[in-house]
Scaffold this active site. Structure first.
Site: not given
Ligand code: MG
Ligand code: ADP
Length: 385
Positions: A37, A176
């Protein structure tokens, strides 16, 4: 963690012949829910984990940047003035790409001192726990501090993403790095990938007697090739065909129209994104209003959507998820970009070993390689140690 801090200092001293002046670290992350997403400008809900990448840093009196890692043999070296994404290759593209990306965000690197970096990590590589964001974020906070650049965490997340996109060449989103930089113990990072606004959501797993079990299938994925880029392309096609800037602009009410207009495969890709965004919002509400026991069905539904609609699961991940569910998990899903990597299961603490034994047995029965299992604890984001 004390062992790895000793290791990183020792590794630094062996490599460079002097002692580092400081240590910074940044965690890997688990995405609780909200898969693929991020680049569709939707919602994600990752948390930082108690596995970290540690950077030892020493200052130089010239304009040279060197990086070494316990992960590899070579020491990469570059003149800061010569940093360019095209010239970076292999793993050093992550840390050196961050230095380059800082300049793209306006850092004046003309007068900054050279730096030696040595990197150690307890984040498994390629397991979907984002060792890549951990290395980027650890290097970003270290350089931001010693070069006195004054960037805030949200900007450093963009710096890490730019490094990964342009220096490494992997088209990943902002999730991340945001988790690694903004995470907090016992909380998830609820991130709106369009506005980049974030807030912390209390998880309360420990208080509820729950733990998060990671089941690393050992099947390694590669985001640079194949599936990940193809899924991005499908999402872009879906948005274009439906006349919206991104799939974020659609809701479950748009699904009937999408089904009429799109080919079957693109429709299923789009349906995953639309329903996954809704599941993230529902998970945040459930955590805030009811508690972690209320999110199991959402995790399960997310996995089915990734398996059947987005088609990014693999048999090992499906088996891990199903076996966890059948043996007492509150909920389970594959996590990360897919095509390998790890699944997560939310498990009552007293049921962990039963699930581990069941998964080991199921993998053996199917002739799959033995998975690695460990629990993770929602932890603080990047910091100077
Ligand atoms: Mg990665
Ligand atoms: P993931 O982020 O899921 O672990 P990626 O393929 O995105 O997997 O990133 C893994 C890559 O990041 C490694 O192949 C390596 O190039 C780089 N990397 C991660 N951790 C380290 C480390 N401690 N030292 C050197 N390079 C690392």
């Amino acid at each position: 963690m004390s062992d790895i801090r000793d290791d990183v200092v020792e590794g630094f001293e062996e490599t460079y012949g002097y002692s580092p002046s400081g240590i910074w670290s940044a965690p890997g992350r688990v995405n609780l829910i909200g898969e693929h997403t991020d680049y569709n400008l939707g919602f994600v809900l990752p948390f930082a984990i108690n596995r970290r990448t540690i950077v030892a840093l020493g200052l130089r009196d010239d304009g040279i940047l060197r990086v070494a890692s316990a992960f590899a043999d070579e020491v990469a070296e570059v003149e800061i003035a010569d940093l360019s994404p095209e010239r970076l290759q292999g793993w050093p593209a992550y840390p050196l790409g961050v230095a380059w990306a800082l300049a793209q965000y306006g850092a004046d690197l003309a007068g900054v001192p050279g730096v030696d970096l040595f990197i150690e990590s307890t984040v498994p590589v390629g397991a979907g726990l984002s060792s890549s964001a951990a290395i980027e974020s650890a290097v970003a906070v270290a350089l931001n501090d010693v070069w006195q650049l004054g960037f805030d965490r949200a900007t450093l997340a963009k710096v890490g993403q730019l490094a990964e996109n342009k220096a490494v060449g992997v088209p990943t989103g902002i999730m991340d790095q945001s988790a690694s930089l903004l995470g907090r113990g016992d909380h998830a990072v609820f991130l709106d990938c369009r506005s980049l606004e974030s807030s912390l959501v209390p998880l309360g797993f420990e208080e509820a007697g729950l733990q998060v079990l990671i089941i690393d299938t050992g099947v390694s994925h590669s985001h640079a090739t194949g599936g990940y880029a193809a899924r991005r392309a499908s999402c872009e096609l879906g948005a274009r065909t439906l006349g919206v800037p991104s799939l974020r602009d659609l809701t479950v009410d748009d699904l009937p129209r999408a089904q009429q207009i799109l080919d079957d495969e693109t429709f299923r890709r789009v349906r995953h994104i639309i329903t996954e965004n809704q599941r993230v919002l529902d998970t945040v509400i459930a955590l805030r209003e009811t508690g972690p026991h209320a999110i199991g069905d959402l995790l399960d539904a997310s996995h089915i959507s990734m398996r059947d609609d987005f088609e990014i699961s693999i048999p090992e991940l499906d088996l891990a998820v199903e076996t966890a569910q059948l043996n007492g998990a509150i909920g389970a899903r594959m996590t990360g970009g897919g095509f390998g990597g790890a699944a997560i299961a939310l498990v009552p603490t007293e049921g962990i070993s039963r699930i581990q034994v069941a998964i080991d047995g199921a993998f053996a029965e199917h002739g799959f390689g033995q998975p690695t299992m460990f629990t993770v604890v929602p932890s603080d984001g990047a910091a100077r140690d």
